[in-house]
Design an enzyme around this catalytic site. Structure first.
Site, PDB file in Angstrom:
ATOM      1  N   GLY A  38       0.851  -1.240  -0.022  1.00  0.00           N
ATOM      2  CA  GLY A  38       0.105   0.102  -0.049  1.00  0.00           C
ATOM      3  C   GLY A  38       0.795   1.467  -0.082  1.00  0.00           C
ATOM      4  O   GLY A  38       2.035   1.153  -0.353  1.00  0.00           O
ATOM      5  N   HIS A  44       4.615   1.940  -7.798  1.00  0.00           N
ATOM      6  CA  HIS A  44       3.521   0.853  -7.909  1.00  0.00           C
ATOM      7  C   HIS A  44       2.454   1.104  -9.068  1.00  0.00           C
ATOM      8  O   HIS A  44       2.247   0.238  -9.672  1.00  0.00           O
ATOM      9  CB  HIS A  44       2.569   1.132  -6.338  1.00  0.00           C
ATOM     10  CG  HIS A  44       3.185   0.904  -5.293  1.00  0.00           C
ATOM     11  ND1 HIS A  44       3.627   1.894  -4.303  1.00  0.00           N
ATOM     12  CD2 HIS A  44       3.718  -0.299  -4.700  1.00  0.00           C
ATOM     13  CE1 HIS A  44       4.075   1.464  -3.326  1.00  0.00           C
ATOM     14  NE2 HIS A  44       4.384   0.310  -3.417  1.00  0.00           N
ATOM     15  N   GLY A 154       8.756  -4.789  -8.915  1.00  0.00           N
ATOM     16  CA  GLY A 154       9.501  -3.705  -9.388  1.00  0.00           C
ATOM     17  C   GLY A 154      11.096  -4.409  -9.089  1.00  0.00           C
ATOM     18  O   GLY A 154      11.450  -4.892  -8.235  1.00  0.00           O
ATOM     19  N   VAL A 183      11.159   3.144 -10.838  1.00  0.00           N
ATOM     20  CA  VAL A 183      10.618   4.659 -10.918  1.00  0.00           C
ATOM     21  C   VAL A 183      11.356   5.502 -10.140  1.00  0.00           C
ATOM     22  O   VAL A 183      11.411   4.999  -8.868  1.00  0.00           O
ATOM     23  CB  VAL A 183       8.936   4.763 -11.082  1.00  0.00           C
ATOM     24  CG1 VAL A 183       8.638   6.109 -11.221  1.00  0.00           C
ATOM     25  CG2 VAL A 183       8.289   3.692 -11.995  1.00  0.00           C
ATOM     26  N   SER A 192       9.847   5.144  -3.022  1.00  0.00           N
ATOM     27  CA  SER A 192       9.640   4.173  -2.038  1.00  0.00           C
ATOM     28  C   SER A 192       8.743   4.742  -1.008  1.00  0.00           C
ATOM     29  O   SER A 192       8.962   5.920  -0.785  1.00  0.00           O
ATOM     30  CB  SER A 192      10.959   3.897  -1.522  1.00  0.00           C
ATOM     31  OG  SER A 192      10.797   3.168  -0.153  1.00  0.00           O
TER      32      SER A 192
HETATM   33  P1  AMP Z   1       5.979  -2.659  -1.737  1.00  0.00           P
HETATM   34  O1  AMP Z   1       4.635  -1.959  -1.408  1.00  0.00           O
HETATM   35  O2  AMP Z   1       7.343  -1.772  -1.186  1.00  0.00           O
HETATM   36  O3  AMP Z   1       6.063  -3.814  -1.364  1.00  0.00           O
HETATM   37  O4  AMP Z   1       6.293  -2.538  -3.247  1.00  0.00           O
HETATM   38  C1  AMP Z   1       5.281  -3.569  -3.960  1.00  0.00           C
HETATM   39  C2  AMP Z   1       5.771  -3.640  -5.136  1.00  0.00           C
HETATM   40  O5  AMP Z   1       6.054  -2.378  -5.887  1.00  0.00           O
HETATM   41  C3  AMP Z   1       7.192  -4.311  -5.249  1.00  0.00           C
HETATM   42  O6  AMP Z   1       7.287  -5.364  -6.331  1.00  0.00           O
HETATM   43  C4  AMP Z   1       8.276  -3.265  -5.413  1.00  0.00           C
HETATM   44  O7  AMP Z   1       9.533  -3.722  -6.052  1.00  0.00           O
HETATM   45  C5  AMP Z   1       7.530  -2.308  -6.255  1.00  0.00           C
HETATM   46  N1  AMP Z   1       8.070  -1.009  -6.429  1.00  0.00           N
HETATM   47  C6  AMP Z   1       8.353  -0.176  -5.139  1.00  0.00           C
HETATM   48  N2  AMP Z   1       9.143   1.010  -5.600  1.00  0.00           N
HETATM   49  C7  AMP Z   1       9.228   1.015  -6.832  1.00  0.00           C
HETATM   50  C8  AMP Z   1       9.703   1.943  -7.707  1.00  0.00           C
HETATM   51  N3  AMP Z   1      10.265   3.034  -7.252  1.00  0.00           N
HETATM   52  N4  AMP Z   1       9.720   1.555  -9.067  1.00  0.00           N
HETATM   53  C9  AMP Z   1       9.518   0.243  -9.379  1.00  0.00           C
HETATM   54  N5  AMP Z   1       8.608  -0.602  -8.383  1.00  0.00           N
HETATM   55  C10 AMP Z   1       8.783  -0.378  -7.286  1.00  0.00           C
END
Ligand code: AMP
Length: 292
Positions: A38, A44, A154, A183, A192
């Site tokens: 989230g 995302h 990602g 991204v 992030s």
């Molecule tokens: P998270 O919510 O941090 O667990 O991330 C969920 C998904 O989004 C994971 O596959 C991450 O690698 C991807 N993700 C998070 N930040 C980025 C970003 N800056 N660029 C691309 N994918 C991302």
């Protein structure tokens, strides 16, 4: 769009949507899946848009997974913005958002674990003991609940992507893992959810992590293959507020550390800026951030 909190309801609705879609298109629909914790940002959303382009039914999960946080980590303070997240998913035409509580996902007497060895030993696996067991467990469970044809991850979390890819292969999950480029903010900082912990000054300092990675990539393109030299190039760019936790060049598949870099190898970095832990990476000699 449906927002669903229980596994039973998710399965019922997904079956219904798939039947409906199959009747319209006269073929079995493909199901895409983006697992998240989230607090959705453009990183995302890029995964979600890619899914929406490729798959008939789009599923996003929103679950801050307690099993992947260490006892001293930010589980309690991790940003939770469900209402906004749901709206963003709706705007992209996502069909199903699965947002369970912890109790729905984990029985109090659960006794099954999922552990990927080898590539989890170093880097984030070493600095966050148990982290990848938690990730593998929740992703395996989500794959069994959602049963996607494609799951989007990602490259920002490079080690996680390779861990999931390995788990899918080793456990024969019938799905394709699709890696998506990182991204970034305008200044290069990888997007992030944890960036929200940074002060404006810390944000500027944090952007030097990507400047460092780019310096290594440029040096590699100019013929530098000695890893200690590449590491020096990264460090020369880093703001003094950036405290490096690890900084290594690794084989992109095995994640074994290297002394001499080759095209396609990955530079992996984790660093603390103030109290915030950040990770980033770059692939050497290829289009920046693209998977092989
Ligand atoms: P998270 O919510 O941090 O667990 O991330 C969920 C998904 O989004 C994971 O596959 C991450 O690698 C991807 N993700 C998070 N930040 C980025 C970003 N800056 N660029 C691309 N994918 C991302």
């Amino acid at each position: 769009m449906h927002v669903v909190k229980t596994i039973a309801e998710f399965r019922r609705l997904k079956r219904h949507l798939c039947r409906q879609d199959a009747a319209e298109k006269l073929r079995r629909p493909s199901v895409g899946f983006v697992p998240t914790m989230g607090n959705l940002h453009e990183g995302h959303m890029a995964l979600i848009r890619r899914m929406q382009e490729s798959d008939d039914i789009g599923v996003v999960s929103i679950f801050v997974n307690p099993t992947q946080f260490g006892p001293a980590e930010d589980l309690e303070s991790y940003p939770r913005t469900l209402e906004d997240d749901v709206q963003k998913c709706e705007e992209e035409g996502v069909h199903l958002v699965f947002a369970p509580d912890s109790d729905e996902m984990y029985a109090p007497d659960r006794c099954t674990s999922v552990s990927v060895s080898g590539i989890t030993q170093r880097y984030c696996g070493a600095s966050r003991p148990g982290h990848f067991d938690g990730v593998a467990l929740v992703v395996a469970k989500l794959f069994n609940i959602v049963e996607p044809d494609r799951a989007y991850f990602g490259l920002k979390d490079y080690q996680q992507y390779r861990v999931i890819e390995r788990m899918v292969r080793d456990l024969d999950f019938p799905l394709e893992v699709v890696p998506c480029p990182t991204v970034r903010e305008w200044n290069g900082l990888a997007m992030s959810s944890r960036n929200s912990y940074l002060s404006p000054q810390e944000r500027t300092a944090a952007a030097t992590i990507y400047a460092g990675l780019c310096a290594a990539a440029v040096a590699f393109n100019g013929g530098v293959t000695d890893v200690s030299e590449l590491v020096r190039k990264v460090k020369a760019e880093l703001d003094e507020a950036v405290q490096v936790e690890y900084l290594e060049v690794a084989d992109s598949r095995t994640l074994e550390p290297l002394r001499t870099a080759r095209r396609g190898d990955v530079v992996l970095v984790a660093a603390k800026v103030g109290g915030t832990r950040l990770i980033d990476n770059i692939i050497l000699g290829s289009e920046l951030n693209n998977a092989d």
